[in-house]
Design a protein around this motif. Structure first.
Motif, PDB file in Angstrom:
ATOM      1  N   THR A 144       0.140   6.152  28.444  1.00  0.00           N
ATOM      2  CA  THR A 144      -0.116   5.725  29.821  1.00  0.00           C
ATOM      3  C   THR A 144      -1.589   5.779  30.213  1.00  0.00           C
ATOM      4  O   THR A 144      -1.988   5.146  31.193  1.00  0.00           O
ATOM      5  CB  THR A 144       0.679   6.589  30.802  1.00  0.00           C
ATOM      6  OG1 THR A 144       0.363   7.973  30.578  1.00  0.00           O
ATOM      7  CG2 THR A 144       2.172   6.394  30.613  1.00  0.00           C
ATOM      8  N   LYS A 145      -2.398   6.549  29.484  1.00  0.00           N
ATOM      9  CA  LYS A 145      -3.834   6.616  29.771  1.00  0.00           C
ATOM     10  C   LYS A 145      -4.595   6.078  28.579  1.00  0.00           C
ATOM     11  O   LYS A 145      -4.419   6.551  27.450  1.00  0.00           O
ATOM     12  CB  LYS A 145      -4.252   8.056  30.070  1.00  0.00           C
ATOM     13  CG  LYS A 145      -3.660   8.607  31.356  1.00  0.00           C
ATOM     14  CD  LYS A 145      -4.195  10.006  31.660  1.00  0.00           C
ATOM     15  CE  LYS A 145      -3.613  10.537  32.958  1.00  0.00           C
ATOM     16  NZ  LYS A 145      -4.127  11.889  33.289  1.00  0.00           N
ATOM     17  N   ASN A 172      -4.821   2.651  33.266  1.00  0.00           N
ATOM     18  CA  ASN A 172      -3.785   3.655  33.550  1.00  0.00           C
ATOM     19  C   ASN A 172      -2.494   2.971  33.964  1.00  0.00           C
ATOM     20  O   ASN A 172      -2.506   1.981  34.711  1.00  0.00           O
ATOM     21  CB  ASN A 172      -4.234   4.606  34.664  1.00  0.00           C
ATOM     22  CG  ASN A 172      -5.299   5.576  34.200  1.00  0.00           C
ATOM     23  OD1 ASN A 172      -5.083   6.380  33.294  1.00  0.00           O
ATOM     24  ND2 ASN A 172      -6.460   5.508  34.820  1.00  0.00           N
ATOM     25  N   THR A 189       1.107   3.977  35.815  1.00  0.00           N
ATOM     26  CA  THR A 189       1.732   5.037  36.610  1.00  0.00           C
ATOM     27  C   THR A 189       3.044   4.525  37.208  1.00  0.00           C
ATOM     28  O   THR A 189       3.325   3.322  37.201  1.00  0.00           O
ATOM     29  CB  THR A 189       0.795   5.498  37.738  1.00  0.00           C
ATOM     30  OG1 THR A 189       0.412   4.354  38.537  1.00  0.00           O
ATOM     31  CG2 THR A 189      -0.468   6.148  37.182  1.00  0.00           C
TER      32      THR A 189
END
Length: 277
Positions: free
Chosen positions: A238-239, A260, A262
């Motif tokens: 996710t990052k 990113n 989220t």
């Protein structure tokens, strides 16, 4: 000058992932999803086996596809401070893709208000404040963004797609972590991109990878570094951050481009109507 270079890198990266996606994709309209995710694997070599082990750790494509669909927030920031914030929505069967650009300082920054992009399995489309845009340049970008964003999300799983070749390069230790370094390339007659995966020997995850953009004459790689998050039984990177590098995974002094993901949710009950213009 730095701003121009970073914007160029962003464009190249989008083109690169789109090219990779096009090289590896199957005909999704007429192919049941089970035939894509339930094929028998005959490992080519050790490198292929290592990639398979990685997909079992993060969750393979059958596990991802069993989630039916996904919704998440995608934030992309370049070093000059320009940011896109997008609500991404996909249906895995058919690789349908939709993006609502709530903030678009990089994408059609000259337009105010909501930008929507979609791919319904047959057609790419774009809307501005609910009205269709027929600008060829804008539609060309949609044709890159929609499959690229989907491919990026599913990339770890799709590294087992048919038509890929695998080569074990070496063992390498970076910052006290031991990696198996694996080269993944595409079995095609035209110039195609290369991934050099750094598979963490302890965790089985790809902590970082190098990639080229052969279709555009770029033979020197960029480096992507990732951090994972567990979401509903899947490990998702996710990052992310990336910039220019070399084949020793050494980077330049330029700032990173940041990505990113989220608010990831699966099984949202999305229907195909959402993806229609």
């Amino acid at each position: 000058m730095i701003k121009k270079i970073n914007l160029l890198l962003s464009a190249i990266f989008i083109l690169a992932l789109s090219a990779c996606k096009n090289d590896s994709k199957q005909s999704k309209k007429d192919t049941p999803i089970n035939s894509l995710v339930e094929h028998k694997l005959d490992f080519q070599n050790k490198a292929h086996d290592l990639v398979y082990q990685m997909t079992q750790k993060v969750g393979d494509y059958s596990k991802l596809a069993s989630k039916k669909d996904v919704v998440y927030t995608y934030t992309y920031e370049t070093p000059d401070g320009k940011t896109d914030v997008i609500t991404e929505k996909y249906i895995f069967n058919g690789e349908l893709s939709y993006g609502a650009y709530k903030k678009h300082e990089r994408t059609l920054a000259n337009l105010d208000g909501l930008i929507e992009q979609g791919y319904d399995g047959d057609e790419f489309w774009i809307k501005h404040n609910g009205l269709p845009l027929n600008d060829p340049a804008a539609l060309k970008k949609v044709a890159f963004n929609r499959p690229t964003n989907f491919y990026w999300f599913a990339m770890m799983q799709k590294l087992l797609d048919p038509g890929l070749q695998y080569e074990y390069l070496k063992e390498e230790t970076i910052n006290d972590t031991t990696y198996d370094v694996v080269k993944v390339s595409f079995n095609t007659n035209k110039p195609s991109d290369i991934y050099q995966l750094y598979i963490n020997r302890e965790t089985k995850l790809v902590d970082q990878f190098l990639f080229t953009v052969m279709d555009f004459g770029r033979t020197e790689p960029m480096l992507m570094i990732m951090e994972y998050e567990q979401v509903e039984g899947l490990l998702i990177p996710t990052k992310r951050k990336y910039k220019k590098s070399n084949w020793d995974a050494e980077v330049t002094q330029e700032p990173w481009i940041l990505v990113n993901w989220t608010d990831i949710t699966f099984n949202n009950g999305l229907t195909k109507a959402l993806f229609k213009k």
